[in-house]
Design an enzyme around this catalytic site. Structure first.
Site, PDB file in Angstrom:
ATOM      1  N   LEU A 114     -11.157  -1.769 -40.964  1.00 15.77           N
ATOM      2  CA  LEU A 114      -9.758  -2.146 -40.792  1.00 15.77           C
ATOM      3  C   LEU A 114      -9.390  -1.768 -39.362  1.00 15.77           C
ATOM      4  O   LEU A 114      -9.735  -0.683 -38.902  1.00 15.77           O
ATOM      5  CB  LEU A 114      -8.858  -1.404 -41.784  1.00 15.77           C
ATOM      6  CG  LEU A 114      -8.956  -1.839 -43.250  1.00 15.77           C
ATOM      7  CD1 LEU A 114      -8.144  -0.893 -44.131  1.00 15.77           C
ATOM      8  CD2 LEU A 114      -8.473  -3.275 -43.436  1.00 15.77           C
ATOM      9  N   ASP A 115      -8.697  -2.665 -38.658  1.00 23.34           N
ATOM     10  CA  ASP A 115      -8.409  -2.376 -37.254  1.00 23.34           C
ATOM     11  C   ASP A 115      -7.303  -1.328 -37.110  1.00 23.34           C
ATOM     12  O   ASP A 115      -6.738  -0.848 -38.103  1.00 23.34           O
ATOM     13  CB  ASP A 115      -8.086  -3.654 -36.480  1.00 23.34           C
ATOM     14  CG  ASP A 115      -6.861  -4.376 -37.008  1.00 23.34           C
ATOM     15  OD1 ASP A 115      -5.892  -3.704 -37.389  1.00 23.34           O
ATOM     16  OD2 ASP A 115      -6.861  -5.623 -37.030  1.00 23.34           O
ATOM     17  N   LEU A 116      -7.005  -0.974 -35.894  1.00 23.37           N
ATOM     18  CA  LEU A 116      -6.103   0.137 -35.589  1.00 23.37           C
ATOM     19  C   LEU A 116      -4.767   0.042 -36.309  1.00 23.37           C
ATOM     20  O   LEU A 116      -4.259   1.028 -36.864  1.00 23.37           O
ATOM     21  CB  LEU A 116      -5.877   0.197 -34.072  1.00 23.37           C
ATOM     22  CG  LEU A 116      -4.921   1.278 -33.552  1.00 23.37           C
ATOM     23  CD1 LEU A 116      -5.548   2.657 -33.698  1.00 23.37           C
ATOM     24  CD2 LEU A 116      -4.552   1.008 -32.095  1.00 23.37           C
ATOM     25  N   SER A 118      -3.976  -1.893 -38.939  1.00 22.11           N
ATOM     26  CA  SER A 118      -4.041  -2.306 -40.340  1.00 22.11           C
ATOM     27  C   SER A 118      -4.112  -1.078 -41.252  1.00 22.11           C
ATOM     28  O   SER A 118      -4.554  -0.006 -40.843  1.00 22.11           O
ATOM     29  CB  SER A 118      -5.251  -3.213 -40.581  1.00 22.11           C
ATOM     30  OG  SER A 118      -5.129  -4.409 -39.845  1.00 22.11           O
TER      31      SER A 118
END
Length: 229
Positions: A114-116, A118
């Protein structure tokens, strides 16, 4: 014992990179770098290439220290907050998911990312082979999200999502999407996909002029975020 591959009529055991990954020492990729650096020994002989198999009773040393038997395969659910990156080493020095795990866990790796910015369900495991298997699109596991976008979502945009679309030369598969609620200039949606390319939802929605302002993963295959704090 030499570090040549086992003969065909001998039990092959387990490749040393996989063995080290399951033992929680390092990832398979990093294990190969450690082998190249001369940091791994098998039965007191240096390991010079990854095509080496570890069998029951073998002694593996990393930097001169013995490696214990791999732990049983385990899997954890983690509720990732916004503001953490899903990596063990961030070149920008940002806080990572692994910095925030409770003490006492073995070395774990994420299943997907999951990106920063999210949030939501992130699966963690101590078994690199399991992580790779569950990340594969061929596994067919559905990823489900709650997504808030800025703007109204017209029916034609839902249709384009369902058909799949290309963005900057990258083809994205079908995404099932439903409108849950509209709050002033924002729309909350439920979205489901099976492929999970890097930043897929954000890129696709940006291409539809619907920038994502919040993204929460609520399920990964049979595993649910539920009420996990």
């Amino acid at each position: 014992m030499s570090d040549t591959p086992a003969a065909a009529d001998e039990p092959r055991g387990e490749r040393i990179a996989k063995y080290l990954s399951r033992a929680g020492i390092t990832s398979r990729r990093d294990a190969e770098a450690m082998i190249a650096a001369g940091r791994i020994r098998l039965n007191n002989a240096p390991v010079s290439h990854p095509a080496v198999f570890v069998k029951d009773g073998d002694i593996v040393l990393v930097d001169g220290k013995p490696v214990g038997e791999p732990d049983r395969t385990r899997l954890w659910r983690f509720h990732k907050p916004e503001g953490l990156v899903t990596t063990h080493k961030d070149p920008e020095g940002r806080p990572t998911v692994f910095d925030k795990l409770p003490p006492g866990l073995p070395r774990v790796m994420s299943i997907g990312r999951l990106d920063l910015t999210s949030e939501g369900l992130l699966l963690l495991t101590n078994d690199g082979a399991l992580a790779r298997q569950l990340e594969l699109p061929a596994t067919g596991w559905l990823r489900r999200y709650r997504v808030r976008v800025h703007g109204g979502v017209a029916p034609d945009k839902l249709k384009r999502l369902a058909e799949g679309l290309a963005v900057d030369g990258i083809k994205y598969g079908p995404i099932e999407a439903h409108i849950d609620s509209v709050q002033r200039s924002n729309t909350w949606m439920s979205m489901s996909l099976r492929e999970g390319k890097n930043r897929e939802i954000r890129r696709v929605m940006e291409a539809l002029a619907l920038p994502v302002t919040r993204l929460i993963r609520v399920a990964y295959g049979p595993f649910q975020l539920g009420t996990l704090p």
